[in-house]
Design an enzyme around this catalytic site. Structure first.
Site, PDB file in Angstrom:
ATOM      1  N   ASP A  13       0.777  -1.018   0.039  1.00 46.41           N
ATOM      2  CA  ASP A  13       0.119   0.133   0.110  1.00 46.41           C
ATOM      3  C   ASP A  13       0.768   1.342  -0.022  1.00 46.41           C
ATOM      4  OD1 ASP A  13      -2.752   1.385   0.539  1.00 46.41           O
ATOM      5  OD2 ASP A  13      -1.350   2.007   2.239  1.00 46.41           O
ATOM      6  N   GLU A  60       1.290  -0.685  -5.077  1.00 51.00           N
ATOM      7  CA  GLU A  60       0.149   0.067  -5.513  1.00 51.00           C
ATOM      8  C   GLU A  60       0.958   1.483  -5.801  1.00 51.00           C
ATOM      9  OE1 GLU A  60      -3.748   2.538  -3.542  1.00 51.00           O
ATOM     10  OE2 GLU A  60      -1.707   2.367  -2.269  1.00 51.00           O
ATOM     11  N   HIS A  84     -11.212  -0.843  -3.462  1.00 51.27           N
ATOM     12  CA  HIS A  84     -12.016  -0.551  -2.129  1.00 51.27           C
ATOM     13  C   HIS A  84     -11.934   1.024  -2.155  1.00 51.27           C
ATOM     14  CE1 HIS A  84      -7.677  -0.874  -1.183  1.00 51.27           C
ATOM     15  NE2 HIS A  84      -7.837  -0.250  -0.011  1.00 51.27           N
ATOM     16  N   ASP A  85     -10.994   1.775  -3.070  1.00 45.19           N
ATOM     17  CA  ASP A  85     -10.851   3.049  -2.823  1.00 45.19           C
ATOM     18  C   ASP A  85     -11.589   3.995  -3.830  1.00 45.19           C
ATOM     19  OD1 ASP A  85      -9.086   3.281  -0.617  1.00 45.19           O
ATOM     20  OD2 ASP A  85      -7.273   2.719  -1.865  1.00 45.19           O
TER      21      ASP A  85
END
Length: 539
Positions: free
Chosen positions: A201, A270, A331-332
């Protein structure tokens, strides 16, 4: 790397653990809930699962603010549950990838609790601290993604600390070798647990400019939202000095040295930077950096054949021997059924989108619910949980709309997700797409998804092959996949209208029947696409 590496061309199913399945009955999904749905996950024919954070956390950012990297948060269960999850997944041939949030911690992590107390404690240099300007203001103009200044005052040190996200997510100081070693030790803990990979992340945020130089302003016509409203002032700057610093590559190479001690483990970064495609190429170059990376390029509102082609070609032209990973939802960001469907989403469109994603060169991240065609939920302000949405309401309503619980049973309260009121409401429109309804319908999106992924496994050209696009139409994506002398012409009609394009291939072709997808017909030198039609033809 050899082409037989499991992750090359793999379909990775992203699980947001709060919202997959609640086994404990407290309204929040958990690890036991994932275990209980492992047969369902296996039925999807995915190669791996990626589980968003389940570590101990005050949940200010729902697990992306970690207070103990080696502990399962009681909300999600126990370490014994995680051990069983790995065992169950592996018994079904499913790899397990977990999130690692390396650039920052929670402000409740013991490292920060100590660091903030003084300028001379053992952890005093473990976070990014800076003195104020002479007028007492922040050290520079850096902004936080979640709104406002990226610096927070700490009176006990009479200094500011850096936070690129929430004020409760202080950034670690990666210039400190002790910090890097501690981070790597935490990664090793999970490697020894038997995980098969890590989704990294915010990996571009590990380092900051040592000189703390101001970020330059970005012209209004260049401001692009990172999957969110362009009204966010974060888009007003070029983030040259608090993101994607050159030292990050050195840390990635340190991380890869550790990973190489565990054969078969994969790293997926990411990437969010001023030129994410170039950064993806840089971070995956050679065999000493990340195995794969993905960015937000296909997580925007821009849905057109031109944009998708330009995005893929730009990466292909720069990535060299690197390996991409593509996603159209996570999920973002707003769910793809709403973001690209623009109010006209249908099962046929959903089937086409999943087929398109699984036909690009690279690996795939498929977000839970995309196999069902779930739309973005409309969460009223009084039920919003996401601090991002609370801060930017109503221009940006946050990320809750893509995080609502999975609907398992249409006629059960909360769609069978939990026996209690769930942490986010299950929209009524999602109940019509529940798993129990779609699983008995051979024409459903779920059935199409399952057959598509099973069929894809039998066609190595779609997993390993190169890609070359053809000029045909503003509404149609048409490209060649080639592997070991086998060539497929692959095409997708991105519209709800039938359309005809010229076939660019003069060689004899054999269409591959696709009963699970809207179709297309090869007719002499033209291709006739049904609405949202898909074409696979061998030549």
């Amino acid at each position: 790397m050899s082409q037989v590496s499991w992750w090359r061309g793999a379909v990775i199913y992203q699980i947001y653990p709060r919202s997959l399945n609640d086994a404990s009955g407290d309204g929040v999904g958990d690890l036991r809930g994932i275990i209980n749905k492992m047969d369902y996950i296996a039925s999807l024919n995915v190669d791996a699962i990626w589980i968003s954070p389940f570590f101990k956390s005050p949940m200010k950012d729902f697990g992306y603010d970690i207070s103990d990297y080696r502990c399962v948060d009681p909300m999600f269960g126990t370490m014994e549950d995680f051990d069983e999850l790995i065992e169950q997944a592996h018994s079904k041939g499913i790899k397990v990838v977990i999130d690692q949030v390396l650039s920052h911690t929670s402000d409740q992590h013991q490292w920060f609790t100590e660091s903030r107390t003084s300028k001379d404690n053992d952890k005093s240099d473990w976070y990014v601290w800076a003195d104020p300007k002479e007028d007492g203001s922040a050290p520079n103009n850096w902004l936080a993604i979640f709104g406002g200044c990226a610096w927070e005052w700490e009176p006990r040190r009479s200094q500011y600390y850096l936070h690129n996200f929430l004020t409760s997510q202080p950034d670690l100081n990666f210039y400190n070798p002790d910090v890097r070693q501690a981070v790597l030790d935490n990664v090793k803990f999970w490697l020894d647990k038997g995980v098969d990979g890590f989704r990294l992340d915010a990996i571009t945020f590990c380092y900051h400019d040592h000189l703390l130089r101001d970020n330059p302003a970005k012209p209004a016509d260049k401001r692009q939202g990172r999957g969110f409203s362009e009204d966010n002032p974060y888009a007003y700057q070029y983030h040259y000095f608090n993101n994607t610093r050159p030292e990050t590559v050195e840390f990635i190479e340190e991380l890869r040295q550790l990973i190489e001690q565990y054969p078969g483990v994969v790293t997926l970064g990411e990437v969010s930077s001023e030129d994410s495609l170039a950064t993806m190429a840089e971070y995956t170059q050679g065999t000493k950096r990340l195995h794969m990376a993905y960015s937000f390029e296909l997580l925007t509102d821009d849905f057109s054949a031109r944009y998708i082609r330009e995005t893929v070609e730009a990466l292909e032209n720069s990535i060299g021997d690197g390996w991409p990973c593509w996603a159209i939802g996570n999920h973002d960001v707003k769910r793809v059924a709403t973001r690209w469907g623009k109010g006209e989403f249908s099962d046929e469109m959903g089937k086409m989108l999943n087929a398109l994603l699984c036909s690009l060169r690279g690996s795939v991240c498929s977000y839970q619910g995309e196999e069902l065609g779930l739309s973005e939920a409309d969460i009223p302000f009084e039920q919003v949980q996401d601090p991002f949405g609370i801060a930017f309401w109503p221009m940006f309503k946050g990320r809750d709309g893509c995080r609502t619980p999975m609907p398992w049973q249409a006629n059960q309260p909360s769609g069978g997700f939990s026996t209690q009121a769930p942490w986010l409401p299950v929209p009524n429109e999602h109940l019509n797409r529940a798993v129990d309804i779609q699983s008995i319908d051979s024409s459903s999106m779920l059935s199409s998804y399952q057959r598509l992924l099973d069929w894809r496994k039998a066609h190595p050209v779609l997993i390993f092959g190169g890609i070359k696009f053809f000029d045909v139409s503003d509404d149609v994506l048409l490209f060649e996949r080639e592997y070991q002398g086998v060539r497929y012409l692959v095409g997708f009609n991105l519209t709800a209208n039938s359309t005809t394009v010229t076939n660019p291939i003069t060689a004899s072709m054999s269409p591959i029947p696709q009963d699970m997808l809207p179709g297309a017909i090869l007719n002499n030198d033209v291709i006739e696409f049904a609405p949202f039609g898909c074409l696979y033809a061998k030549y």
